[in-house]
Design an enzyme around this catalytic site. Structure first.
Site, PDB file in Angstrom:
ATOM      1  N   GLU A  45       0.826  -1.209   0.000  1.00 37.20           N
ATOM      2  CA  GLU A  45       0.000   0.000   0.000  1.00 37.20           C
ATOM      3  C   GLU A  45       0.863   1.264   0.000  1.00 37.20           C
ATOM      4  OE1 GLU A  45      -3.949   1.578   2.485  1.00 37.20           O
ATOM      5  OE2 GLU A  45      -2.702  -0.032   3.288  1.00 37.20           O
ATOM      6  N   LYS A 114      -9.198   3.335  -2.655  1.00 37.55           N
ATOM      7  CA  LYS A 114      -9.575   2.529  -1.492  1.00 37.55           C
ATOM      8  C   LYS A 114     -11.000   2.874  -1.075  1.00 37.55           C
ATOM      9  CE  LYS A 114      -7.501   0.896   2.836  1.00 37.55           C
ATOM     10  NZ  LYS A 114      -6.344   1.044   3.754  1.00 37.55           N
ATOM     11  N   CYS A 175      -5.752  -3.567   1.990  1.00 36.63           N
ATOM     12  CA  CYS A 175      -5.480  -3.653   3.431  1.00 36.63           C
ATOM     13  C   CYS A 175      -6.739  -3.866   4.263  1.00 36.63           C
ATOM     14  CB  CYS A 175      -4.724  -2.411   3.889  1.00 36.63           C
ATOM     15  SG  CYS A 175      -3.878  -2.641   5.491  1.00 36.63           S
ATOM     16  N   SER A 356      20.833  -1.815  33.849  1.00 28.75           N
ATOM     17  CA  SER A 356      20.721  -1.843  35.310  1.00 28.75           C
ATOM     18  C   SER A 356      20.923  -3.234  35.900  1.00 28.75           C
ATOM     19  CB  SER A 356      19.335  -1.328  35.717  1.00 28.75           C
ATOM     20  OG  SER A 356      18.338  -2.260  35.326  1.00 28.75           O
TER      21      SER A 356
END
Length: 700
Positions: A45, A114, A175, A356
């Site tokens: 896309e 789309k 999509c 850490s």
């Protein structure tokens, strides 16, 4: 015979507004597709400009440069004799659309906008694009002059149409349309469209890939057909990672699978499939429905065949079983690929991590280690682009990594920042892990800086704050913890900017964060402390998943130093030690366990629970461990912490999006940051419900 077709789909690592790089990757994918015998090539896309342009879509430059790239694609000899399907923004009648442009031999065949937009979670497509909501309607689109000069066309079809070749019919999904209850492939299939294509920009989340694969399989199980799925790959310059998974399916079976995580910028998947298999499948299952389909698709005819007359000798691809990654593998691979994209495109020379000796910072270190493993494997597999990028990052044109550990020493610096409240155990754990992964390790003592800042405060006010353990107030105690955390952030950035300079090397380092999704949710960190960084690969991952990931690293990477890290209780080490031992633990400070936080986080974001509905769910979920009163206390405590600390999320480090309950502010999680922290009405409802349950409880 003219019944077998070879089709190509791809995953491309496109980058927003990188028009030159995006063009090169598109052309390379077309070239590979043709080499493998494909007559149709599908890309992801908005591949021409990059999916994540966001508000750059408003700029006329983005539209202009997209058409300039399209012109170069049309003119290129590489794109001849193959139908190319590319994605770009197009403005029609002054309305901006997210489109597919299909072309063949210097002619544009059609433009398909789309129709169903992604507009939730990480996506805001309706902010920049309008959906084409005119079912089966096609209009004339007047091409820009620069395109007319190449194609000789003045107008082309624009709208809800399909492409009809001499041997088959091809229809488009984009999509989110696959995920929508009104997916176009249903009506397309019932109107005789045999090949569905889906150009996607679908991001990675833990445990999500199976949903995508199942949707593609389901689309062709119901009505038959061939389904091509293309997807973006890489970070595209944002928090999400697009994870490829290009695939080809036919009649409910996957016949070709691309990689989910890969350092290859261009991956092309081809499959040879038999059109007669679709026709036979539909003849039994779909024919009664197909003949009554009321709205025929507008067909754009093209004098071109995907098949050849001598394809009897061409073997068709057979069904395969999709191989899914475990969540631990996904954490190892997804954030590692995302980090590499960010590093190689940022112009920096490596990473710096305050290590850490706890689970969170160790997880970040292990993801960098995994990145180095992937890079060395790609170089071993002759990926010249990765080797070129590695040499540019380390600043040595002849460098060739001898091992992941060697590479880690060149691009990764870890530092343990000790104070008088730090234990020797955490210091040793950090050192052991850095030795095993090969990072350049530094030990720093921050006491001088902390005392200097407190000295300034004392000179101004005449007061010297004390820890609660030494008779101070809660406010003093918190301030003394925060100053240590903030000094560590300042030192992390100082060493990131100058540590390579001090070693006589060029460049700077990106500071990596290591706050997990649960700590971000509750605000259990100091604002502008060492959780403040340039990017954070674990900011969307829960503590529970991180512990499982570290167990995976013990076995997969032989990082045995992690065993001691996993066995130790999580601690910030900001309060005085008791007899040399840590007295402060994260879970005690937060008032709940990390596993409880994961449940609460999912209820808050995914199930969309406020305080009262969360209480109503948890009294059943936790009934074996907690009474209604105890559940009420947990819920109220969480919402107090969440609302008090919500402002911290406005400045949180950009994090890799990996969880659907991420609290990532102003992108994925849109909520206010100033609350009435007493939640008076909501908490009263909870208290009333607890009282009612006590009255109605059965007598013993």
């Amino acid at each position: 015979m003219g019944r077998k077709v070879t089709l190509a789909t791809c995953s491309l690592n496109q980058w927003s507004l990188d028009f030159e790089g995006n063009l090169d990757r598109i052309l390379k994918s077309v070239e590979i597709a043709k080499t493998q015998g494909a007559k149709y090539r599908l890309g992801p896309e908005l591949e021409i400009c990059g999916y994540g342009c966001a508000d750059h879509f408003y700029e006329s430059d983005t539209l202009l440069h997209s058409f300039q790239v399209l012109r170069m694609l049309l003119e290129s000899p590489i794109t001849q004799d193959i139908i190319c399907d590319v994605g770009m923004p197009v403005m029609h009648h002054n309305v901006r659309y997210n489109c597919r442009v299909l072309f063949l031999n210097r002619k544009i065949l059609l433009i398909r906008p789309k129709m169903l937009m992604a507009n939730h979670g990480n996506y805001r497509e309706l902010r920049w694009f309008s959906p084409w909501n005119q079912l089966r309607k096609v209009e004339e689109y007047f091409l820009p002059r620069m395109i007319q000069e190449v194609t000789g066309q003045e107008t082309v079809p624009f709208g809800d149409c399909v492409l009809s070749t001499k041997d088959t019919c091809i229809g488009t999904e984009m999509c989110a349309e696959l995920w929508n209850p009104r997916s176009p492939h249903i009506q397309l299939g019932l109107d005789g469209v045999e090949i569905f294509t889906n150009s996607s920009a679908s991001h990675h989340e833990l445990r999500k890939a199976d949903q995508r694969v199942n949707l593609v399989k389901s689309a062709t199980t119901k009505s038959g057909g061939i389904y091509l799925y293309a997807n973006q790959r890489g970070c595209d310059g944002d928090r999400v990672y697009y994870d490829g998974c290009a695939m080809v399916a036919i009649n409910g079976d996957i016949v070709a699978q691309g990689a989910q995580f890969s350092l290859n910028d261009v991956e092309v998947i081809t499959a040879t499939v038999d059109l007669e298999d679709v026709r036979s499948y539909r003849g039994e299952l779909c024919q009664p429905h197909m003949e009554s389909e009321p709205k025929p698709c507008h067909r754009v005819k093209v004098d071109f065949s995907l098949s050849t007359d001598d394809d009897i000798y061409l073997p068709a691809h057979q069904p395969i079983t999709w191989l899914f990654h475990t969540p631990e593998e996904e954490i190892s691979l997804g954030p590692a690929c995302w980090l590499w994209d960010y590093l190689r495109r940022s112009g920096q020379a490596g990473f710096l991590l305050p290590l850490s000796g706890g689970v969170d910072s160790s997880s970040t270190a292990c993801i960098v280690n995994s990145m180095c493993v992937l890079l060395c494997q790609a170089i071993e597999d002759n990926n010249s682009q990765v080797l070129e990028d590695v040499r540019r990052v380390v600043g040595e044109q002849s460098y060739y990594p001898q091992s992941p550990r060697d590479l880690c020493g060149h691009i990764f610096t870890t530092c343990y920042m000790a104070s008088e409240n730090s234990s020797s155990d955490t210091c040793n754990r950090a050192k052991d892990l850095s030795n095993q992964i090969g990072s350049t390790h530094i030990n720093i003592n921050i006491d001088i800086a902390v005392k200097g800042i407190l000295g300034i405060f004392s000179a101004v006010t005449g007061r010297w704050p004390q820890f609660q353990a030494n008779g101070g107030s809660q406010r003093e105690n918190l301030a003394l913890q925060n100053i240590q955390a903030r000094v560590r952030m300042l030192l992390a950035y100082l060493f990131a900017q100058l540590s390579l300079w001090a070693r006589g090397k060029p460049g700077g380092l990106l500071v990596l964060g290591s706050a997990n999704v649960d700590e971000s949710l509750t605000g259990y960190f100091t604002k502008y402390d060492c959780s403040s960084a340039d990017i954070n690969p674990i900011g969307g991952i829960s503590k529970t998943d991180l512990k499982s990931f570290l167990l995976y690293c013990v076995e997969h990477f032989q990082l045995t130093a992690l065993r001691g890290i996993l066995a130790a209780p999580p601690t910030a080490e900001l309060e005085p030690l008791t007899d040399g031992q840590v007295s402060q633990t994260d879970e005690a400070d937060m008032g709940m366990t990390y596993s409880e936080l994961s449940v609460i986080g999912r209820l808050r974001k995914i199930s969309k629970c406020g305080p009262f509905s969360m209480f109503c769910k948890l009294i059943h979920m936790w009934k074996d461990a907690l009474s209604p009163t105890e559940v009420a206390q947990k819920v109220k405590h969480f919402f107090r912490m969440y609302s008090i600390n919500r402002h911290k999320m406005t400045t949180v480090t950009p994090s890799y999006h990996a969880e659907s309950y991420s609290p990532d502010d102003n992108r994925f999680d849109l909520r206010p940051f100033l609350y009435n922290t007493r939640w008076t009405w909501q908490f009263r409802c909870i208290d009333n419900q607890v009282s009612q349950m006590a009255v109605n409880a059965p007598k013993q």
